[in-house]
Design a protein around this motif. Structure first.
Motif, PDB file in Angstrom:
ATOM      1  N   PRO A 154     -37.623  45.474 -41.527  1.00  0.00           N
ATOM      2  CA  PRO A 154     -38.812  44.718 -41.931  1.00  0.00           C
ATOM      3  C   PRO A 154     -38.552  43.242 -42.187  1.00  0.00           C
ATOM      4  O   PRO A 154     -39.491  42.436 -42.185  1.00  0.00           O
ATOM      5  CB  PRO A 154     -39.247  45.427 -43.215  1.00  0.00           C
ATOM      6  CG  PRO A 154     -37.992  46.032 -43.760  1.00  0.00           C
ATOM      7  CD  PRO A 154     -37.203  46.438 -42.560  1.00  0.00           C
ATOM      8  N   VAL A 155     -37.298  42.865 -42.416  1.00  0.00           N
ATOM      9  CA  VAL A 155     -36.946  41.467 -42.656  1.00  0.00           C
ATOM     10  C   VAL A 155     -36.015  41.025 -41.536  1.00  0.00           C
ATOM     11  O   VAL A 155     -34.961  41.633 -41.305  1.00  0.00           O
ATOM     12  CB  VAL A 155     -36.262  41.291 -44.027  1.00  0.00           C
ATOM     13  CG1 VAL A 155     -35.840  39.842 -44.231  1.00  0.00           C
ATOM     14  CG2 VAL A 155     -37.192  41.744 -45.146  1.00  0.00           C
ATOM     15  N   PHE A 156     -36.417  39.975 -40.831  1.00  0.00           N
ATOM     16  CA  PHE A 156     -35.677  39.540 -39.643  1.00  0.00           C
ATOM     17  C   PHE A 156     -35.487  38.032 -39.681  1.00  0.00           C
ATOM     18  O   PHE A 156     -36.406  37.276 -40.000  1.00  0.00           O
ATOM     19  CB  PHE A 156     -36.433  39.936 -38.375  1.00  0.00           C
ATOM     20  CG  PHE A 156     -35.843  39.391 -37.099  1.00  0.00           C
ATOM     21  CD1 PHE A 156     -34.597  39.808 -36.655  1.00  0.00           C
ATOM     22  CD2 PHE A 156     -36.536  38.446 -36.348  1.00  0.00           C
ATOM     23  CE1 PHE A 156     -34.047  39.304 -35.490  1.00  0.00           C
ATOM     24  CE2 PHE A 156     -35.994  37.944 -35.168  1.00  0.00           C
ATOM     25  CZ  PHE A 156     -34.754  38.375 -34.742  1.00  0.00           C
ATOM     26  N   GLY A 157     -34.278  37.583 -39.346  1.00  0.00           N
ATOM     27  CA  GLY A 157     -33.995  36.165 -39.233  1.00  0.00           C
ATOM     28  C   GLY A 157     -33.027  35.903 -38.103  1.00  0.00           C
ATOM     29  O   GLY A 157     -32.273  36.795 -37.690  1.00  0.00           O
ATOM     30  N   SER A 158     -33.037  34.677 -37.576  1.00  0.00           N
ATOM     31  CA  SER A 158     -32.199  34.361 -36.436  1.00  0.00           C
ATOM     32  C   SER A 158     -31.786  32.892 -36.473  1.00  0.00           C
ATOM     33  O   SER A 158     -32.507  32.033 -36.988  1.00  0.00           O
ATOM     34  CB  SER A 158     -32.952  34.640 -35.133  1.00  0.00           C
ATOM     35  OG  SER A 158     -32.201  34.204 -34.015  1.00  0.00           O
ATOM     36  N   PHE A 159     -30.627  32.608 -35.883  1.00  0.00           N
ATOM     37  CA  PHE A 159     -30.189  31.241 -35.675  1.00  0.00           C
ATOM     38  C   PHE A 159     -30.774  30.647 -34.391  1.00  0.00           C
ATOM     39  O   PHE A 159     -30.552  29.464 -34.095  1.00  0.00           O
ATOM     40  CB  PHE A 159     -28.660  31.168 -35.620  1.00  0.00           C
ATOM     41  CG  PHE A 159     -27.986  31.527 -36.919  1.00  0.00           C
ATOM     42  CD1 PHE A 159     -28.106  30.703 -38.032  1.00  0.00           C
ATOM     43  CD2 PHE A 159     -27.243  32.696 -37.042  1.00  0.00           C
ATOM     44  CE1 PHE A 159     -27.475  31.022 -39.239  1.00  0.00           C
ATOM     45  CE2 PHE A 159     -26.615  33.025 -38.239  1.00  0.00           C
ATOM     46  CZ  PHE A 159     -26.742  32.187 -39.344  1.00  0.00           C
ATOM     47  N   GLU A 160     -31.485  31.490 -33.606  1.00  0.00           N
ATOM     48  CA  GLU A 160     -32.157  31.037 -32.385  1.00  0.00           C
ATOM     49  C   GLU A 160     -31.196  30.301 -31.442  1.00  0.00           C
ATOM     50  O   GLU A 160     -31.515  29.256 -30.900  1.00  0.00           O
ATOM     51  CB  GLU A 160     -33.340  30.136 -32.730  1.00  0.00           C
ATOM     52  CG  GLU A 160     -34.532  30.856 -33.343  1.00  0.00           C
ATOM     53  CD  GLU A 160     -35.317  31.636 -32.301  1.00  0.00           C
ATOM     54  OE1 GLU A 160     -35.777  31.022 -31.324  1.00  0.00           O
ATOM     55  OE2 GLU A 160     -35.472  32.868 -32.471  1.00  0.00           O
ATOM     56  N   GLU A 161     -30.024  30.908 -31.263  1.00  0.00           N
ATOM     57  CA  GLU A 161     -29.002  30.313 -30.403  1.00  0.00           C
ATOM     58  C   GLU A 161     -28.702  31.266 -29.246  1.00  0.00           C
ATOM     59  O   GLU A 161     -28.274  32.407 -29.468  1.00  0.00           O
ATOM     60  CB  GLU A 161     -27.727  30.045 -31.198  1.00  0.00           C
ATOM     61  CG  GLU A 161     -26.586  29.447 -30.409  1.00  0.00           C
ATOM     62  CD  GLU A 161     -26.965  28.183 -29.684  1.00  0.00           C
ATOM     63  OE1 GLU A 161     -27.032  28.223 -28.443  1.00  0.00           O
ATOM     64  OE2 GLU A 161     -27.197  27.158 -30.373  1.00  0.00           O
TER      65      GLU A 161
END
Length: 245
Positions: A154-161
């Motif tokens: 339910p909790v998602f994060g990324s460095f978008e690399e």
């Protein structure tokens, strides 16, 4: 020329094999830290694109059998690991095992996705905060595979690399801060640091100390799963090593 006779040495423990991405700079060192010194570890590499996309991940399926065939073939392997979390989801863990099994003799095949699912089941984790270095489209299939296994993210994060050469150079304090932030959002039982090229082993226990929750990572769970398959004690950092060693 003088020809000499020789005595054949004992073979020793059955070796472990690893299929590692061409672009990966992290996993070999991490596994050697976690696995027993007396267990031989042989590594082959599979072609992989510098930019990570769902298409480039799926393309590795055509090379897995050939990479497995390039491992030393004198002895059967106790287990063979495949070092890509996102590709395991794109290709499918069962298909990964089938393709590697066609290239070498082994009783077990491990990959980070199936290892993560096994670790979550042992630790009774059903809700993960999920940290990825990659763009969201790469993580969607992986998060869907976890959902299918009963593990929500339910909790998602990324460095978008998307560039692998940049992923491996993400600083440990950036991983620590991002993981701690995700856990602080609440509603999860642990955090997962996805990607075998992300340098995570040295921040796992710091994240756990900061948050009080388990921290799992791709290389950590893969090393743990390989240790289970070969019935050897491994040096797995964090709560996973103490709880489910």
């Amino acid at each position: 020329m003088t020809r000499f006779d020789y005595t054949r040495a004992d073979d020793g423990p059955a070796p472990l094999g690893m299929i590692v991405l061409q672009t990966d700079e992290t996993i070999e060192g991490d596994l050697r830290r976690m696995l027993p010194d007396k267990v031989p570890l042989y590594v082959s590499r599979v072609p992989s694109a510098p930019e990570v996309t769902p298409e480039s991940l799926r393309a590795m399926s055509t090379h897995l059998t050939g990479a497995a065939e390039l491992l030393p073939q004198a002895l059967p392997y106790a287990a063979v690991g495949y070092g890509c979390t996102s590709a395991s989801a794109q290709i499918g863990s069962d298909q990964v095992a089938k393709l590697i099994g066609e290239g070498t003799k082994t009783g077990h095949v491990a990959d980070p996705l199936s290892a993560l699912i096994a670790a979550c089941r042992v630790m009774n984790i059903t809700k993960l905060a999920f940290l990825s270095p990659y763009t969201a489209d790469v993580s969607d299939r992986l998060r869907g595979a976890l959902e299918h296994a009963g593990i929500a993210t339910p909790v998602f994060g990324s460095f978008e690399e998307a560039n692998e050469a940049s992923v491996v150079r993400i600083a440990p304090h950036s991983i620590l801060n991002a993981a701690s932030d995700l856990i602080a959002q609440g509603g999860t039982q642990a955090v997962f640091l996805s990607c075998t090229n992300l340098r995570t082993l040295d921040v796992i226990e710091k994240i756990e100390a900061n948050t009080g929750l388990p921290c799992l990572s791709s290389n950590q769970v893969l090393g743990w799963q390989l240790g289970r398959q070969i019935d050897f004690t491994t040096h797995v950092p964090g709560m996973l090593g103490r709880w489910a060693g």
